[in-house]
Design a protein around this motif. Structure first.
Motif, PDB file in Angstrom:
ATOM      1  N   PRO A 170      23.816  11.484   1.295  1.00  0.00           N
ATOM      2  CA  PRO A 170      23.707  10.926   0.062  1.00  0.00           C
ATOM      3  C   PRO A 170      22.290  11.082  -0.615  1.00  0.00           C
ATOM      4  O   PRO A 170      21.464  11.336   0.240  1.00  0.00           O
ATOM      5  N   PRO A 171      22.284  10.826  -1.815  1.00  0.00           N
ATOM      6  CA  PRO A 171      20.998  11.176  -2.209  1.00  0.00           C
ATOM      7  C   PRO A 171      19.885  10.033  -1.580  1.00  0.00           C
ATOM      8  O   PRO A 171      20.304   9.015  -1.658  1.00  0.00           O
ATOM      9  N   GLU A 172      18.718  10.139  -1.594  1.00  0.00           N
ATOM     10  CA  GLU A 172      17.797   9.079  -1.187  1.00  0.00           C
ATOM     11  C   GLU A 172      17.324   8.169  -2.076  1.00  0.00           C
ATOM     12  O   GLU A 172      17.240   6.769  -1.954  1.00  0.00           O
ATOM     13  N   HIS A 173      17.583   8.411  -3.359  1.00  0.00           N
ATOM     14  CA  HIS A 173      17.347   7.368  -4.761  1.00  0.00           C
ATOM     15  C   HIS A 173      18.035   8.130  -5.910  1.00  0.00           C
ATOM     16  O   HIS A 173      18.376   9.424  -5.847  1.00  0.00           O
ATOM     17  N   LEU A 174      18.060   7.406  -6.915  1.00  0.00           N
ATOM     18  CA  LEU A 174      18.658   7.682  -8.060  1.00  0.00           C
ATOM     19  C   LEU A 174      18.067   6.990  -9.269  1.00  0.00           C
ATOM     20  O   LEU A 174      17.407   5.747  -9.189  1.00  0.00           O
ATOM     21  N   VAL A 175      18.080   7.587 -10.441  1.00  0.00           N
ATOM     22  CA  VAL A 175      17.574   6.954 -11.732  1.00  0.00           C
ATOM     23  C   VAL A 175      18.631   7.271 -12.419  1.00  0.00           C
ATOM     24  O   VAL A 175      19.300   8.141 -12.832  1.00  0.00           O
ATOM     25  N   VAL A 176      18.903   5.901 -13.208  1.00  0.00           N
ATOM     26  CA  VAL A 176      20.016   5.855 -14.245  1.00  0.00           C
ATOM     27  C   VAL A 176      19.419   5.764 -15.728  1.00  0.00           C
ATOM     28  O   VAL A 176      18.583   4.968 -15.793  1.00  0.00           O
ATOM     29  N   GLU A 177      19.749   6.502 -16.612  1.00  0.00           N
ATOM     30  CA  GLU A 177      19.079   6.470 -17.863  1.00  0.00           C
ATOM     31  C   GLU A 177      20.335   6.109 -18.796  1.00  0.00           C
ATOM     32  O   GLU A 177      21.117   6.826 -18.887  1.00  0.00           O
ATOM     33  N   GLY A 178      20.001   4.859 -19.497  1.00  0.00           N
ATOM     34  CA  GLY A 178      21.294   4.235 -20.363  1.00  0.00           C
ATOM     35  C   GLY A 178      22.173   3.434 -19.438  1.00  0.00           C
ATOM     36  O   GLY A 178      21.886   3.200 -18.204  1.00  0.00           O
ATOM     37  N   ASP A 179      23.298   3.104 -20.071  1.00  0.00           N
ATOM     38  CA  ASP A 179      23.917   1.941 -19.262  1.00  0.00           C
ATOM     39  C   ASP A 179      25.385   2.623 -18.420  1.00  0.00           C
ATOM     40  O   ASP A 179      26.183   2.099 -17.823  1.00  0.00           O
ATOM     41  N   LEU A 180      25.576   3.984 -18.586  1.00  0.00           N
ATOM     42  CA  LEU A 180      26.829   4.731 -18.246  1.00  0.00           C
ATOM     43  C   LEU A 180      28.009   4.363 -18.659  1.00  0.00           C
ATOM     44  O   LEU A 180      28.966   4.435 -18.118  1.00  0.00           O
ATOM     45  N   GLU A 181      28.099   3.469 -19.537  1.00  0.00           N
ATOM     46  CA  GLU A 181      29.438   2.860 -20.152  1.00  0.00           C
ATOM     47  C   GLU A 181      30.149   4.123 -20.782  1.00  0.00           C
ATOM     48  O   GLU A 181      29.635   5.112 -21.400  1.00  0.00           O
ATOM     49  N   PRO A 182      31.619   4.250 -20.508  1.00  0.00           N
ATOM     50  CA  PRO A 182      32.352   2.916 -20.205  1.00  0.00           C
ATOM     51  C   PRO A 182      32.626   3.121 -18.723  1.00  0.00           C
ATOM     52  O   PRO A 182      33.553   2.548 -18.067  1.00  0.00           O
ATOM     53  N   HIS A 183      31.556   3.600 -17.693  1.00  0.00           N
ATOM     54  CA  HIS A 183      31.655   3.716 -16.373  1.00  0.00           C
ATOM     55  C   HIS A 183      30.751   2.998 -15.512  1.00  0.00           C
ATOM     56  O   HIS A 183      30.367   3.319 -14.599  1.00  0.00           O
ATOM     57  N   GLY A 184      30.399   1.854 -16.226  1.00  0.00           N
ATOM     58  CA  GLY A 184      29.265   0.943 -15.753  1.00  0.00           C
ATOM     59  C   GLY A 184      29.744   0.314 -14.365  1.00  0.00           C
ATOM     60  O   GLY A 184      28.639   0.103 -13.713  1.00  0.00           O
ATOM     61  N   GLU A 185      30.772   0.336 -13.886  1.00  0.00           N
ATOM     62  CA  GLU A 185      31.225  -0.244 -12.613  1.00  0.00           C
ATOM     63  C   GLU A 185      30.631   0.573 -11.500  1.00  0.00           C
ATOM     64  O   GLU A 185      30.379   0.296 -10.338  1.00  0.00           O
TER      65      GLU A 185
END
Length: 515
Positions: A315-330
């Motif tokens: 797996p990746p060591e870390h992640l950055v999320v930009e935005g809310d990822l909706e409609p896949h927020g879960e």
């Protein structure tokens, strides 16, 4: 009888002591006869072939015997039902029927000839119904003297088991006739849905993309049938994939329905048949019944190749999320729960995950990874928590490191991963978007209500959600945006979103801005 009493009776269910006649004694005719019998009606079976009605009556009684053996029908109920079943030697013996349901060959001239003869046999209060699945109810009734009493009652096979009945109003069908058919189906323990006479009615009209998109992904060499089926089942939540389902239905039958709907809509590209499926039909590879279709079959069952499943990756060591990822927020909640460090940025940069390589992981939106540097797309899932497989797509400019980290991420979330070629909308997303589009178009054109559309698709083809409910979950403009992006890349018209979907998606936005 007063006019009011006659109207009330016409709009109510056929009384249980009134005779129901079934014309046509194949699988559907026998099934409909069984349903009417168990509901308490006297039933007369008729077939133009001599002796066929008597054979069918014996077969129906045999079905009742099997229900008794399984404890699903009491012996006394079986005996009473068998006593109410009578084979008819001529149409004249149907003269006292209150309802005649036709289930004969799918030929417009043959059906028209039959109903013209029935009209001269039964009284004017008798409701006439066709079980056609592909012909126009309006056209069948066109030659009748009293077309107002003619209606479609489309049962699904096997009729005794499947609950859905499409009650189809032709152009000249009286509302009282449609209501009488609807209430009769409900009195028989079925779930009726009301729809206007349109090619394919509800289920066969709206379901076309489920097959068409799977076949298109295969024809575009993006994935093999086993992988596409696995993604539809394990990510999309569909009970069967499109390839195994059409093998079960029979490609001659499924392709004929698709072609019929396509031609009835004046060769609308959205309903275009599949060349790959046509080749199967031409080769006589019709599915289970011939031992070979997309897959092979023998006495030991089906032989499916294994779906493509990616090798284990870290797996990746870390992640950055930009935005809310909706409609896949879960997915964000699942990533947090997995322990993978996640930094959130609220800047208006869209909705995506940034991997340690700098590559991006983006939800399928109709675009392709070849348009961007180092992008991996992930497909839609009915429920990312319960999904056991997720599809990823990468283009030629996607680095192996980025793809590997994307694979490792979903594996860390407990999913099998299928990597497919770069295709706009991937598999589940494009399929669901098109189902949503046709559903909204059917509602906008008055074919059926939103509730009846969803009921028909859940009960008629076992979809995990009705397309209208899916639309609400994913957001008002999700389907339009996905299809619009696909259409820009493939302007053949097959994925062009409808005007109805555009209005559903953006009309409120225009009103709010006053433009």
């Amino acid at each position: 009888m007063t006019d009011t009493e006659a109207t009330t009776r016409a709009g109510s269910a056929v009384e249980r002591d009134r005779t129901v006649a079934v014309v046509g004694t194949g699988t559907m005719g026998q099934g409909i006869a069984q349903v009417a019998l168990v509901a308490g009606h006297p039933v007369r079976l008729y077939d133009a072939a001599p002796g066929r009605a008597a054979q069918a009556a014996e077969a129906v009684v045999g079905r009742l015997d099997r229900l008794v053996a399984k404890g699903k029908l009491a012996q006394e109920e079986r005996d009473a039902a068998a006593a109410r079943l009578t084979p008819a030697g001529s149409l004249g013996e149907l003269a006292d029927a209150a309802l005649v349901v036709e289930a004969i060959v799918e030929s417009l001239p043959v059906k028209q000839e039959l109903f013209a003869a029935l009209e001269e046999t039964v009284d004017e209060g008798c409701l006439l119904a066709t079980n056609t699945s592909s012909l126009s109810v309006t056209a069948i009734a066109g030659a009748l003297r009293l077309p107002g009493r003619f209606v479609g009652m489309h049962f699904f096979n096997p009729a005794p088991l499947l609950p859905l009945v499409e009650v189809v109003s032709g152009f000249a069908t009286d509302i009282t006739s449609a209501t009488r058919a609807y209430e009769t189906a409900r009195a028989w323990g079925k779930t009726p849905v009301a729809c206007a006479d349109t090619p394919g009615f509800l289920v066969n009209r709206i379901a076309r993309p489920f097959y068409a998109e799977a076949f298109a992904v295969h024809e575009e060499q993006a994935a093999d049938p086993a992988t596409i089926d696995a993604v539809l089942r394990e990510s999309g939540g569909f009970r069967m994939g499109a390839f195994e389902l059409t093998d079960l239905i029979g490609h001659d039958v499924n392709e004929a329905v698709t072609r019929s709907v396509w031609e009835a809509f004046f060769q609308d590209p959205r309903f275009r048949p599949s060349l790959a499926q046509r080749r199967l039909v031409e080769a006589g590879m019709l599915g289970r019944k011939t031992g070979r279709g997309w897959y092979t079959y023998d006495d030991g069952g089906a032989h499916h190749p294994e779906p493509h499943t990616a090798e284990a990756a870290p797996p990746p060591e870390h992640l950055v999320v930009e935005g809310d990822l909706e409609p896949h927020g879960e997915l964000l909640e699942m990533i947090r729960e997995s322990g993978i460090p996640l930094r959130e940025e609220d800047e208006d940069k869209g909705t995506r995950l940034v991997l340690p390589t700098g590559g991006q992981l983006v939800a399928a939106d109709g675009q392709t990874s070849v348009e961007f540097r180092d992008v991996v797309y992930f497909d839609l899932a009915l429920d990312y928590r319960t999904a056991t497989r997720v599809a990823l797509a990468a283009g030629p400019d996607t680095s192996p490191e980025t793809l590997g980290q994307a694979v490792g991420l979903f594996q860390a979330l407990g999913k099998k991963v299928s990597v497919i070629a770069d295709v706009p909308g991937m598999i589940v997303a494009r399929t669901v978007a098109r189902l949503i589009d046709l559903a909204h178009e059917a509602v906008a054109k008055g074919v059926a209500t939103e509730e009846d559309v969803d009921t028909a698709m859940r009960l008629g083809v076992n979809y995990p959600l009705g397309p209208i409910e899916w639309s609400r979950r994913l957001g008002r403009n999700w389907a339009y945006d996905v299809l619009d992006e696909i259409h820009q890349r493939d302007p053949s018209g097959r994925c062009a979103p409808s005007l109805a979907l555009f209005r559903h998606s953006y009309a409120d936005d225009k009103r709010e801005t006053g433009r």
